[in-house]
Design an enzyme around this catalytic site. Sequence first.
Site, PDB file in Angstrom:
ATOM      1  N   LYS A  18      -5.822  10.943   2.526  1.00  0.00           N
ATOM      2  CA  LYS A  18      -6.934  10.995   1.248  1.00  0.00           C
ATOM      3  C   LYS A  18      -8.194  12.416   1.312  1.00  0.00           C
ATOM      4  O   LYS A  18      -7.628  13.785   2.241  1.00  0.00           O
ATOM      5  CB  LYS A  18      -7.841   9.817   2.117  1.00  0.00           C
ATOM      6  CG  LYS A  18      -6.546   8.862   1.730  1.00  0.00           C
ATOM      7  CD  LYS A  18      -8.036   7.081   3.310  1.00  0.00           C
ATOM      8  CE  LYS A  18      -6.960   6.218   2.845  1.00  0.00           C
ATOM      9  NZ  LYS A  18      -7.996   5.064   3.270  1.00  0.00           N
ATOM     10  N   TYR A  58      -3.529  -0.313  -5.303  1.00  0.00           N
ATOM     11  CA  TYR A  58      -4.463  -1.187  -4.050  1.00  0.00           C
ATOM     12  C   TYR A  58      -4.199  -2.346  -4.633  1.00  0.00           C
ATOM     13  O   TYR A  58      -3.872  -3.368  -3.625  1.00  0.00           O
ATOM     14  CB  TYR A  58      -5.890  -0.805  -3.959  1.00  0.00           C
ATOM     15  CG  TYR A  58      -5.383  -0.008  -3.022  1.00  0.00           C
ATOM     16  CD1 TYR A  58      -5.422   0.041  -1.330  1.00  0.00           C
ATOM     17  CD2 TYR A  58      -6.362   1.647  -3.641  1.00  0.00           C
ATOM     18  CE1 TYR A  58      -5.364   1.140  -0.618  1.00  0.00           C
ATOM     19  CE2 TYR A  58      -6.498   2.829  -2.216  1.00  0.00           C
ATOM     20  CZ  TYR A  58      -5.707   2.301  -1.105  1.00  0.00           C
ATOM     21  OH  TYR A  58      -6.402   2.955   0.099  1.00  0.00           O
ATOM     22  N   ARG A 123       2.146   2.948  10.445  1.00  0.00           N
ATOM     23  CA  ARG A 123       1.312   2.487  10.984  1.00  0.00           C
ATOM     24  C   ARG A 123       1.150   2.370  12.484  1.00  0.00           C
ATOM     25  O   ARG A 123      -0.507   2.416  12.488  1.00  0.00           O
ATOM     26  CB  ARG A 123       1.493   1.114  10.758  1.00  0.00           C
ATOM     27  CG  ARG A 123       1.703   0.338   9.115  1.00  0.00           C
ATOM     28  CD  ARG A 123       0.442   0.539   8.375  1.00  0.00           C
ATOM     29  NE  ARG A 123      -0.366  -0.437   8.305  1.00  0.00           N
ATOM     30  CZ  ARG A 123      -1.175  -0.786   7.366  1.00  0.00           C
ATOM     31  NH1 ARG A 123      -1.997  -0.538   6.778  1.00  0.00           N
ATOM     32  NH2 ARG A 123      -2.093  -1.729   7.630  1.00  0.00           N
ATOM     33  N   THR A 129      -7.280   0.416  10.542  1.00  0.00           N
ATOM     34  CA  THR A 129      -7.792   0.162   9.097  1.00  0.00           C
ATOM     35  C   THR A 129      -9.881   1.503  10.108  1.00  0.00           C
ATOM     36  O   THR A 129      -9.804   2.229   9.292  1.00  0.00           O
ATOM     37  CB  THR A 129      -8.502  -0.629   8.420  1.00  0.00           C
ATOM     38  OG1 THR A 129      -7.117  -1.190   7.928  1.00  0.00           O
ATOM     39  CG2 THR A 129      -9.265  -0.520   7.666  1.00  0.00           C
ATOM     40  N   ARG A 140      -6.297   7.697  13.238  1.00  0.00           N
ATOM     41  CA  ARG A 140      -7.822   7.381  12.860  1.00  0.00           C
ATOM     42  C   ARG A 140      -8.372   6.605  13.838  1.00  0.00           C
ATOM     43  O   ARG A 140      -9.614   7.509  13.851  1.00  0.00           O
ATOM     44  CB  ARG A 140      -7.666   6.124  11.701  1.00  0.00           C
ATOM     45  CG  ARG A 140      -7.203   6.036  10.595  1.00  0.00           C
ATOM     46  CD  ARG A 140      -6.593   4.631  10.004  1.00  0.00           C
ATOM     47  NE  ARG A 140      -6.423   4.779   8.960  1.00  0.00           N
ATOM     48  CZ  ARG A 140      -5.955   3.757   8.359  1.00  0.00           C
ATOM     49  NH1 ARG A 140      -5.610   2.596   8.418  1.00  0.00           N
ATOM     50  NH2 ARG A 140      -5.308   3.294   6.793  1.00  0.00           N
ATOM     51  N   ASN A 160     -10.901   7.132   6.479  1.00  0.00           N
ATOM     52  CA  ASN A 160     -10.092   7.118   7.959  1.00  0.00           C
ATOM     53  C   ASN A 160      -8.959   7.711   7.292  1.00  0.00           C
ATOM     54  O   ASN A 160      -7.890   7.491   8.320  1.00  0.00           O
ATOM     55  CB  ASN A 160      -9.554   5.356   8.055  1.00  0.00           C
ATOM     56  CG  ASN A 160      -9.189   4.771   6.594  1.00  0.00           C
ATOM     57  OD1 ASN A 160      -8.359   6.095   5.834  1.00  0.00           O
ATOM     58  ND2 ASN A 160      -8.797   3.937   6.563  1.00  0.00           N
ATOM     59  N   HIS A 163      -3.282   6.750   3.853  1.00  0.00           N
ATOM     60  CA  HIS A 163      -3.028   5.521   3.513  1.00  0.00           C
ATOM     61  C   HIS A 163      -1.502   5.560   3.964  1.00  0.00           C
ATOM     62  O   HIS A 163      -1.170   6.883   4.167  1.00  0.00           O
ATOM     63  CB  HIS A 163      -2.915   5.979   2.399  1.00  0.00           C
ATOM     64  CG  HIS A 163      -2.086   4.246   2.052  1.00  0.00           C
ATOM     65  ND1 HIS A 163      -2.407   3.125   1.564  1.00  0.00           N
ATOM     66  CD2 HIS A 163      -0.932   3.990   1.562  1.00  0.00           C
ATOM     67  CE1 HIS A 163      -1.222   2.248   1.649  1.00  0.00           C
ATOM     68  NE2 HIS A 163      -0.564   2.601   1.564  1.00  0.00           N
ATOM     69  N   GLU A 174       5.280   0.960  -3.934  1.00  0.00           N
ATOM     70  CA  GLU A 174       4.173   2.360  -3.411  1.00  0.00           C
ATOM     71  C   GLU A 174       4.741   3.605  -3.838  1.00  0.00           C
ATOM     72  O   GLU A 174       4.208   4.428  -4.508  1.00  0.00           O
ATOM     73  CB  GLU A 174       3.119   1.805  -2.526  1.00  0.00           C
ATOM     74  CG  GLU A 174       2.364   1.436  -2.365  1.00  0.00           C
ATOM     75  CD  GLU A 174       1.618   0.793  -1.087  1.00  0.00           C
ATOM     76  OE1 GLU A 174       0.517   0.727  -0.467  1.00  0.00           O
ATOM     77  OE2 GLU A 174       1.617   2.231  -0.509  1.00  0.00           O
TER      78      GLU A 174
HETATM   79  P1  GDP Z   1      -5.186  -0.327   5.280  1.00  0.00           P
HETATM   80  O1  GDP Z   1      -4.311  -0.628   5.205  1.00  0.00           O
HETATM   81  O2  GDP Z   1      -5.212   0.680   6.686  1.00  0.00           O
HETATM   82  O3  GDP Z   1      -5.399   1.431   4.932  1.00  0.00           O
HETATM   83  O4  GDP Z   1      -6.686  -0.657   5.136  1.00  0.00           O
HETATM   84  P2  GDP Z   1      -6.262  -1.558   3.667  1.00  0.00           P
HETATM   85  O5  GDP Z   1      -5.048  -2.390   2.495  1.00  0.00           O
HETATM   86  O6  GDP Z   1      -7.101  -3.103   3.942  1.00  0.00           O
HETATM   87  O7  GDP Z   1      -7.535  -1.256   2.943  1.00  0.00           O
HETATM   88  C1  GDP Z   1      -7.774  -0.095   2.243  1.00  0.00           C
HETATM   89  C2  GDP Z   1      -9.039   1.054   2.280  1.00  0.00           C
HETATM   90  O8  GDP Z   1      -9.984   0.201   2.005  1.00  0.00           O
HETATM   91  C3  GDP Z   1      -8.921   1.467   3.736  1.00  0.00           C
HETATM   92  O9  GDP Z   1      -8.002   2.247   4.138  1.00  0.00           O
HETATM   93  C4  GDP Z   1     -10.166   1.764   3.443  1.00  0.00           C
HETATM   94  O10 GDP Z   1     -10.833   3.570   3.015  1.00  0.00           O
HETATM   95  C5  GDP Z   1     -11.143   0.713   3.013  1.00  0.00           C
HETATM   96  N1  GDP Z   1     -11.492  -0.550   3.347  1.00  0.00           N
HETATM   97  C6  GDP Z   1     -10.868  -1.018   3.731  1.00  0.00           C
HETATM   98  N2  GDP Z   1     -11.474  -2.095   4.414  1.00  0.00           N
HETATM   99  C7  GDP Z   1     -12.671  -1.868   4.018  1.00  0.00           C
HETATM  100  C8  GDP Z   1     -14.650  -2.249   4.444  1.00  0.00           C
HETATM  101  O11 GDP Z   1     -14.404  -3.759   4.235  1.00  0.00           O
HETATM  102  N3  GDP Z   1     -15.552  -1.926   3.915  1.00  0.00           N
HETATM  103  C9  GDP Z   1     -15.262  -0.175   3.958  1.00  0.00           C
HETATM  104  N4  GDP Z   1     -15.805   0.485   3.406  1.00  0.00           N
HETATM  105  N5  GDP Z   1     -13.787   0.158   2.723  1.00  0.00           N
HETATM  106  C10 GDP Z   1     -12.837  -0.786   3.361  1.00  0.00           C
HETATM  107 MG    MG Z   2      -3.085  -1.429   3.210  1.00  0.00          MG
END
Ligand code: GDP
Ligand code: MG
Length: 205
Positions: A18, A58, A123, A129, A140, A160, A163, A174
Amino acid sequence: MTLPNQHHKHERTFTIIKPDGVQRTLIGEIIQRYERIGLKLVAMKLMVPTENMVKKHYTLDAGWKQAVGEKSIKGFLDKGQTPPSNDPLEIAEKILNRLAKYLTSGPVIAMVWQGAHAVKIVRKITGGTEPLTSDMGTIRGDFVLDSYQMSETDDRSIRNLVHASGSVQEAEDEIAHWFKPEEIVDYRLFQEKILYSADMDDIFG
Ligand code: GDP
Ligand code: MG
């Protein structure tokens, strides 16, 4: 990606470094972590994504909004904090808009990695996350200090660094979203012989 008649070594996953990962000059460090475990880089590009590309990325999985909203609420409740809303979809909508802003803010590196259990392995190396609670030893956990709470206070996405696809299906969708089939290179890495061959019988002349 892994068809029933295919060996595990064909599994592929999709990752993005990112904009904060690029700005923190962690490109080499991140690639090294995926590379040294034995995964093979089969596609890579540096680009600034459009808002449309990010939002589509997403929402490729229809269940993502519900899941990300629930995970965010749990992140607050687990720490005895009040979530900004109790409606997962309302939270997800906000997260999506913040993500569009975050991921279009500068160049990113999109990559496809291939190897046995690529999705789960990547992962595991990437970590959970929220950097505040992701394990030490993960990307992370080791390189960034953000939290749900701080990102909420500042009305922005959690930073973080990377992705990584969450499932084989997500990875497949994706990869097709970010790469044309001809941009993915099919080649052999010599170390695959040691990682995957049933017999290690080629070491001596
Ligand atoms: P990942 O698969 O671990 O990347 O997480 P997700 O697919 O659930 O979310 C995608 C991205 O959205 C995350 O990597 C974060 O950058 C952001 N994100 C997810 N949940 C939150 C949240 O609750 N608050 C905020 N501010 N950002 C979030
Ligand atoms: Mg995700």
